[in-house]
Write a protein that holds these residues in place. Structure first.
Motif, PDB file in Angstrom:
ATOM      1  N   GLY A  12       0.781  -1.229   0.000  1.00  8.49           N
ATOM      2  CA  GLY A  12       0.000   0.000   0.000  1.00  8.49           C
ATOM      3  C   GLY A  12       0.813   1.280   0.000  1.00  8.49           C
ATOM      4  N   SER A  13       2.046   1.243  -0.482  1.00  8.00           N
ATOM      5  CA  SER A  13       2.816   2.494  -0.493  1.00  8.00           C
ATOM      6  C   SER A  13       2.211   3.489  -1.498  1.00  8.00           C
ATOM      7  CB  SER A  13       4.298   2.234  -0.784  1.00  8.00           C
ATOM      8  OG  SER A  13       4.490   1.807  -2.103  1.00  8.00           O
ATOM      9  N   GLU A 171       6.911   6.423  -8.679  1.00 11.71           N
ATOM     10  CA  GLU A 171       5.483   6.074  -8.625  1.00 11.71           C
ATOM     11  C   GLU A 171       4.732   7.000  -7.661  1.00 11.71           C
ATOM     12  OE1 GLU A 171       4.747   1.467  -9.597  1.00 11.71           O
ATOM     13  OE2 GLU A 171       5.342   1.800  -7.534  1.00 11.71           O
TER      14      GLU A 171
END
Ligand code: GAR
Length: 185
Positions: A12-13, A171
């Motif tokens: 869940g980063s 990201e």
């Protein structure tokens, strides 16, 4: 505010990066998770985002669990879906309900290295450059129309871990920015 759901299966980063974005142009009202005990569930609790946990194996088919998901998403008023490390392929039931409003982030410069472990694939292939892609979802594996890409150099003395860290940093910047560009009231 526009309501969105994040779908995730892992740590869940990227979910966290979306939640931490200042002036996010939408409200994340639901985290959908298909993996019991995934790290992202604790993160959602921390941000007070309701979690919809489901086990795909307890449904007869993808169409069946996606029909359940569509119903819950509609109930919550969700109009956008952000896949963030959701390791399943979306089927027609989900795609038709949220046409043009489902996007994904993938850790390579697509069409190179689709599927699982894109960072490991790129590292093993010995390419000089890889990166990150945000794209619309279709029924293929990481094949929908590309929205944004950012390159990341593979350094001569890179380890796979170091490369992964640099890709994930990109990201975490790129995904919330692209979301804000797409999601307008
Ligand atoms: C991210 O690197 C994402 O790009 C990748 O999974 C990771 C999830 O990390 N997605 C795919 O490989 C999709 N094919 P996170 O759980 O820390 O966000």
């Amino acid at each position: 505010k526009i309501k969105a759901a994040v779908f995730a299966s892992g740590t869940g980063s990227n979910f966290q990066a979306i939640m931490e974005k200042r002036d996010l142009h939408c409200e994340v009202v639901l985290l959908v998770c298909d993996k019991q005990g995934a790290g992202v569930i604790r993160k959602a609790e921390k941000y007070d985002v309701p979690v919809l946990e489901f086990n795909p194996k307890s449904y007869a088919s993808k169409a069946e669990y996606e029909a359940m998901l569509v119903e819950k998403l509609m109930e919550a008023g969700v109009t956008w879906i952000f896949l963030a490390g959701y390791m399943r392929i979306a089927g027609p039931v989900l795609l038709q309900a949220f046409e043009n409003n489902i996007i994904n982030i993938h850790p390579s410069l697509l069409p190179d290295f689709p599927g699982k472990d894109a960072i490991g694939q790129a590292y093993a292939a010995g390419v000089g450059k890889t990166g990150v892609t945000v794209h619309y979802i279709d029924e293929g594996i990481d094949t929908g129309p590309i929205i944004a890409q950012e390159g990341v150099a593979v350094l001569p003395d890179d380890t796979e871990e170091a490369l992964k860290k640099r890709i994930q940093d990109v990201e975490h910047q790129l995904y919330p920015e692209v979301i804000n560009r797409l999601v307008r009231e």
